[in-house]
Motif scaffolding. Structure first.
Motif, PDB file in Angstrom:
ATOM      1  N   ASP A  22       1.355  -1.125  -0.351  1.00 39.60           N
ATOM      2  CA  ASP A  22      -0.104   0.034  -0.162  1.00 39.60           C
ATOM      3  C   ASP A  22       0.777   1.149  -0.029  1.00 39.60           C
ATOM      4  N   ALA A  24       2.063   3.794   2.496  1.00 41.86           N
ATOM      5  CA  ALA A  24       2.565   3.618   3.673  1.00 41.86           C
ATOM      6  C   ALA A  24       3.745   3.067   3.168  1.00 41.86           C
ATOM      7  N   PHE A  25       3.720   1.892   2.888  1.00 46.16           N
ATOM      8  CA  PHE A  25       4.528   0.737   2.793  1.00 46.16           C
ATOM      9  C   PHE A  25       6.098   0.982   1.895  1.00 46.16           C
ATOM     10  N   HIS A 312       7.321   3.474   9.518  1.00 46.87           N
ATOM     11  CA  HIS A 312       6.025   2.617   8.904  1.00 46.87           C
ATOM     12  C   HIS A 312       4.770   3.201   9.634  1.00 46.87           C
ATOM     13  N   GLN A 315       4.038   6.920   9.100  1.00 48.00           N
ATOM     14  CA  GLN A 315       3.148   7.086   7.764  1.00 48.00           C
ATOM     15  C   GLN A 315       1.519   6.227   7.475  1.00 48.00           C
ATOM     16  N   PHE A 316       1.551   4.906   7.968  1.00 41.38           N
ATOM     17  CA  PHE A 316       0.661   3.873   7.560  1.00 41.38           C
ATOM     18  C   PHE A 316      -0.967   5.026   8.404  1.00 41.38           C
ATOM     19  N   GLN A 317      -0.727   5.017   9.995  1.00 42.90           N
ATOM     20  CA  GLN A 317      -1.933   6.215  10.613  1.00 42.90           C
ATOM     21  C   GLN A 317      -2.442   7.269   9.839  1.00 42.90           C
ATOM     22  N   PHE A 320      -4.278   6.000   6.148  1.00 46.88           N
ATOM     23  CA  PHE A 320      -5.616   5.198   6.560  1.00 46.88           C
ATOM     24  C   PHE A 320      -6.437   5.686   7.175  1.00 46.88           C
ATOM     25  N   ARG A 327      -4.899  -3.672  10.082  1.00 48.64           N
ATOM     26  CA  ARG A 327      -4.205  -3.396   8.354  1.00 48.64           C
ATOM     27  C   ARG A 327      -2.416  -3.540   8.738  1.00 48.64           C
ATOM     28  N   MET A 328      -2.046  -3.076   9.660  1.00 46.61           N
ATOM     29  CA  MET A 328      -0.485  -2.579   9.999  1.00 46.61           C
ATOM     30  C   MET A 328      -0.020  -4.002  10.531  1.00 46.61           C
ATOM     31  N   HIS A 331       2.869  -6.145   9.194  1.00 45.99           N
ATOM     32  CA  HIS A 331       4.297  -5.535   8.698  1.00 45.99           C
ATOM     33  C   HIS A 331       5.142  -5.056   9.819  1.00 45.99           C
TER      34      HIS A 331
END
Length: 392
Positions: A22, A24-25, A312, A315-317, A320, A327-328, A331
């Motif tokens: 996604d 963020a990754f 990581h 950035q994901f939070q 999204f 979902r994180m 990872h």
């Protein structure tokens, strides 16, 4: 001229993985050691054209990732015609069609690797996608193509959030395909012969059949046969399957003669894998062994590993939202390997629900380590929840 012709050879890219690659990754990967090319998660053509707007989040990206390719899947040529124009409107550098996903929900419906059984439909899809690209490049608007105004506004919003120039420059995008060696048996030459009739710019080949799913080992001898078969066609061949580091990638290039490789699961929990891509290229073209080329995970200092992990998660939070933080977790689990008590930390990571909780878990782990105590967690983790995507 398209971006593929400007990339160095052999190239190394990040393979698309559903539920993994996604925005963020990919952003973290880019910051740690940018691959030569990246792909989005695959997105169904219906979701691009008519599905709930939330499904468009798989097509979020940042300009620093370029060149970036949008990957689509489905079995309806008419929807591919429309979705290809959306990909152009969103400013992607290329369009890739997934003809390799082996999951039942995808392949058994006739999409993904299911298209290996219907080569005429696969070719029709490629033709429709190329027609959509050409019509958009020639000036056709999304409204003229048949998109609803609400979907057009959503695309405009995505471009604005990325800070893209408006309007997006109209140019034809290169078309590529990601697929497998065959359906039940290896029929790679016959299958590639069909795909090559449509002259894709690139074919990425995973070294297993659909029937194999992800069992056994990738058949790189079959990929070598494919490379020999495609020599002189003008279509690039990228190999994919079971590459854990750039040392292995260089070896595969030397052995098979492919134009490059895509790395998927080898980058999970190791976004720094692509840092040594220039040495990878040098070692791919000689018989020199590439010892230490990509550096095993344990050579990355723990402080650095945790810093990347935190970045990581943040950035994901940010992208999204906290409600999707679950979902994180996979990872976070992938980062926990190659250091003392990693399994105990991983057992806690797969239950974290926010960046705040993550920081507390890491703080507790550090405190226990400094005191010389083993972090508390007698629970085991079901490794299946940490496995890579169905489409790597």
């Amino acid at each position: 001229m398209n971006f593929w012709s400007t990339l160095p050879r052999p190239l190394v890219g990040l393979s698309p993985m559903d539920g993994v690659t996604d925005a963020a990754f990919r952003s973290v990967i880019t910051g740690q050691g940018k691959p030569d090319v990246t792909y989005t998660e695959f997105t169904h053509v219906h979701d691009v054209c008519r599905g709930p707007e939330i499904h468009l989040e798989t097509l979020l990206y940042s300009d620093v990732e370029r060149p970036i390719v949008a990957q689509l899947y489905g079995k309806d040529p008419e929807l591919f015609y429309l979705a290809a124009q959306a990909v152009c409107e969103l400013g992607f550098d290329g369009l890739d069609i997934n003809m390799g996903c082996p999951s039942k929900s995808v392949a058994h419906s006739g999409s993904g690797a299911g298209l290996i059984r219907t080569p005429e439909l696969a070719r029709s899809i490629m033709q429709a996608a190329r027609c959509g690209i050409d019509d958009w490049a020639s000036g056709q608007t999304l409204e003229q193509a048949g998109f609803k105004s609400s979907r057009i506004v959503a695309f405009e919003r995505m471009n604005q959030q990325r800070g893209a120039a408006s309007p997006v420059p109209r140019r034809p995008l290169p078309l590529s395909v990601k697929t497998r060696l065959g359906y039940e048996d290896v029929t790679v030459e016959a299958w590639l012969e069909q795909l090559l009739l449509e002259k894709p710019t690139v074919i990425s080949l995973h070294g297993r059949t659909l029937k194999q799913l992800y069992r056994g080992t990738a058949d790189w001898s079959a990929i070598a046969r494919a490379a020999a078969f495609m020599k002189g066609t003008g279509t690039l061949l990228l190999g994919n399957g079971d590459i854990q580091n750039l040392e292995e990638a260089a070896m595969r290039v030397r052995e098979t003669g492919v134009d490059g490789v895509l790395v998927g699961r080898g980058a999970l929990g190791a976004p720094w894998l692509f840092r040594s891509k220039e040495r990878f290229r040098a070692c791919s073209q000689t018989t020199t062994e590439a010892k230490g080329l990509s550096g095993p995970a344990e050579k990355v200092l723990l402080d650095e590993r945790f810093a990347v992990l935190r970045d990581h998660a943040h950035q994901f939070q940010t992208i999204f939202g906290e409600r999707q933080f679950h979902r994180m977790r996979k990872h976070l689990g992938w980062y926990c390997k190659g250091f003392p008590h990693a399994a105990a930390l991983r057992a806690r990571m797969v239950r974290v629900s926010s960046v705040e909780e993550l920081n507390q878990v890491l703080s507790d782990f550090r405190s226990s380590a400094q005191k010389g105590l083993e972090p508390s967690s007698a629970e085991s983790v079901d490794e299946t929840i940490l496995l890579a995507s169905r489409c790597s």
